[in-house]
Write an enzyme that holds these catalytic residues in place. Structure first.
Site, short mmCIF file in Angstrom:
data_model
loop_
_atom_site.label_atom_id
_atom_site.label_comp_id
_atom_site.label_asym_id
_atom_site.label_seq_id
_atom_site.Cartn_x
_atom_site.Cartn_y
_atom_site.Cartn_z
N ASP A 1 -46.12 -75.57 43.49
CA ASP A 1 -44.44 -75.26 43.79
C ASP A 1 -43.82 -74.98 44.95
O ASP A 1 -44.41 -73.82 44.97
CB ASP A 1 -44.48 -73.63 42.49
CG ASP A 1 -42.92 -73.22 42.37
OD1 ASP A 1 -42.65 -74.52 43.41
OD2 ASP A 1 -42.80 -72.72 41.49
N ASP B 1 -49.75 -73.87 36.38
CA ASP B 1 -48.84 -73.78 36.19
C ASP B 1 -48.21 -72.60 37.51
O ASP B 1 -48.70 -71.55 37.61
CB ASP B 1 -48.30 -72.65 34.35
CG ASP B 1 -46.73 -73.02 34.96
OD1 ASP B 1 -46.33 -73.46 35.37
OD2 ASP B 1 -46.56 -72.13 33.50
P1 13P Z 1 -39.71 -71.10 29.31
O1 13P Z 1 -39.40 -69.29 29.94
O2 13P Z 1 -38.40 -71.00 29.54
O3 13P Z 1 -40.50 -70.27 28.80
O4 13P Z 1 -40.46 -71.26 30.97
C1 13P Z 1 -41.49 -70.95 30.72
C2 13P Z 1 -41.85 -72.44 32.10
O5 13P Z 1 -41.85 -73.08 32.68
C3 13P Z 1 -43.46 -71.68 32.31
O6 13P Z 1 -43.96 -72.51 33.23
O1 G3H Z 2 -43.09 -69.58 34.47
C1 G3H Z 2 -43.59 -68.52 33.77
C2 G3H Z 2 -44.53 -68.60 33.00
O2 G3H Z 2 -43.46 -68.36 31.99
C3 G3H Z 2 -45.77 -68.26 32.86
O3 G3H Z 2 -45.72 -66.43 33.20
O4 G3H Z 2 -46.15 -65.44 35.08
O5 G3H Z 2 -44.98 -64.30 33.20
O6 G3H Z 2 -47.27 -65.33 33.20
P1 G3H Z 2 -45.90 -65.41 33.49
ZN ZN Z 3 -41.94 -72.37 35.03
#
Ligand code: 13P
Ligand code: G3H
Ligand code: ZN
Length: 324
Positions: free
Chosen positions: A119, A97
């Site tokens: 990203d 992510d």
């Molecule tokens: P939220 O903070 O709305 O749950 O979004 C999570 C997210 O986009 C992780 O990449």
């Molecule tokens: O995009 C953000 C997600 O909620 C992950 O959050 O970077 O605090 O683990 P984090």
């Molecule tokens: Zn995100």
């Protein structure tokens, strides 16, 4: 030594997204940092027969160790088979992510991730293209799928604070997807990360009109919506009842997510709602049973609450139940 996601029993997102675009549902992408979160996600998705994307952020890698998280995801595949009753399990992808560099994405491809997000949305357009293309070229050699991003979400994204949304420009999406070769595209249409998405007293709406425009330019292409937590008010109230101090936490209405999912949105990222569900459950146990000190006595209920939340999302919001 590099390992392929295929050896781990994971799948990339190609097939699940093709089904989601056709079927008017979205694959849930849930973040995890520990065992209980992983168990809750798997229990919810197996019970509702939903495909799932397990997500690891850079923060999760720092918190829990990247190797341990990867082995947890590998364990998740076997766990799903065990609890599914038919020995087959469900389709599980492992996603990085908000990857922010080529090196990080490469590392994840090499260690068995089946999808990576690069990203590059904070870079100028051409640099975003260049970086994203480089990741796609590497990842595709190993059949790992790639998510790119155009437009910037307000709030905190990759440790970068943006005061305002920079909405995705529909005019750019065709060029960006063609030139980079990405498999899915994260867009900015008014969602944001965290539990404080809108100012109190406003009428929180996301820009479904921009989504429609984007869909017209790249019909059938998988769109990803980040920042899609709804911040259930009963969870906020429970946290505050048991000693928390969350003021004016506001999310995206479930009705709006439901609308987005019917169209080109085929991956929905949810993390904050899970944090709220777990925190509310832990606070309740610690406040009402002050004699407890066995972590299983509060992490167990937290896991259960998380599972119920995710079942609800799959069945009532994302329409992914029964699609595994
Ligand atoms: P939220 O903070 O709305 O749950 O979004 C999570 C997210 O986009 C992780 O990449
Ligand atoms: O995009 C953000 C997600 O909620 C992950 O959050 O970077 O605090 O683990 P984090
Ligand atoms: Zn995100």
């Amino acid at each position: 030594m590099a390992v392929s996601f295929k050896e781990l029993g994971l799948v990339n997102t190609r097939e699940m997204f093709a089904k989601a675009v056709k079927g008017g549902f979205a694959v849930p992408a849930y973040n995890f940092n520990n065992l209980e979160q992983m168990q809750a996600i798997l229990q919810a998705c197996v019970e509702t027969r939903s495909p799932v994307i397990l997500q690891v952020s850079s923060g999760a890698r720092k918190y829990a160790n990247q190797t341990l998280l990867r082995y947890l995801a590998q364990g998740a595949v076997e766990y799903a088979k065990e609890i599914s009753g038919d020995g087959k399990g469900i389709p599980i992808a492992l996603n990085l992510d908000h990857g922010d560099t080529f090196e990080l994405c490469k590392d994840c491809v090499d260690m068995g991730f089946s999808n990576v997000m690069i990203d590059g949305s904070h870079h100028p357009y051409d640099e975003n293209i260049e970086l994203t293309k480089k990741v796609v070229e590497y990842a595709h050699k190993y059949d790992v799928t790639v998510e790119g991003e155009l437009g910037v979400l307000a709030g905190i994204e990759d440790d970068v604070k943006a005061a305002e949304h920079i909405y995705t420009q529909p005019d750019e999406v065709e060029d960006f997807t063609k030139r980079t070769g990405v498999d899915s595209l994260a867009i900015s249409i008014g969602t944001s990360h965290g539990a404080f998405k809108f100012k109190p007293g406003t009428n929180p709406k996301i820009r479904l009109d921009i989504l429609q425009e984007i869909e017209k330019r790249i019909p059938g292409f998988c769109i990803v919506m980040h920042g899609s937590s709804s911040v259930p008010q009963h969870l906020v109230a429970k946290i505050n009842k048991y000693g928390g101090a969350l003021k004016d936490a506001i999310g995206i209405g479930e009705d709006q997510i439901r609308e987005a999912v019917k169209s080109a949105v085929c991956k929905v990222n949810i993390d904050s709602d899970g944090r709220l569900a777990m925190t509310a459950a832990v606070r309740e146990v610690l406040a009402t049973k002050p004699e407890e000190f066995d972590p299983r006595k509060y992490l167990g209920p937290a896991r259960e609450a998380l599972k119920e939340l995710y079942k609800h999302k799959n069945i009532n919001v994302l329409n992914s139940a029964g699609q595994a």
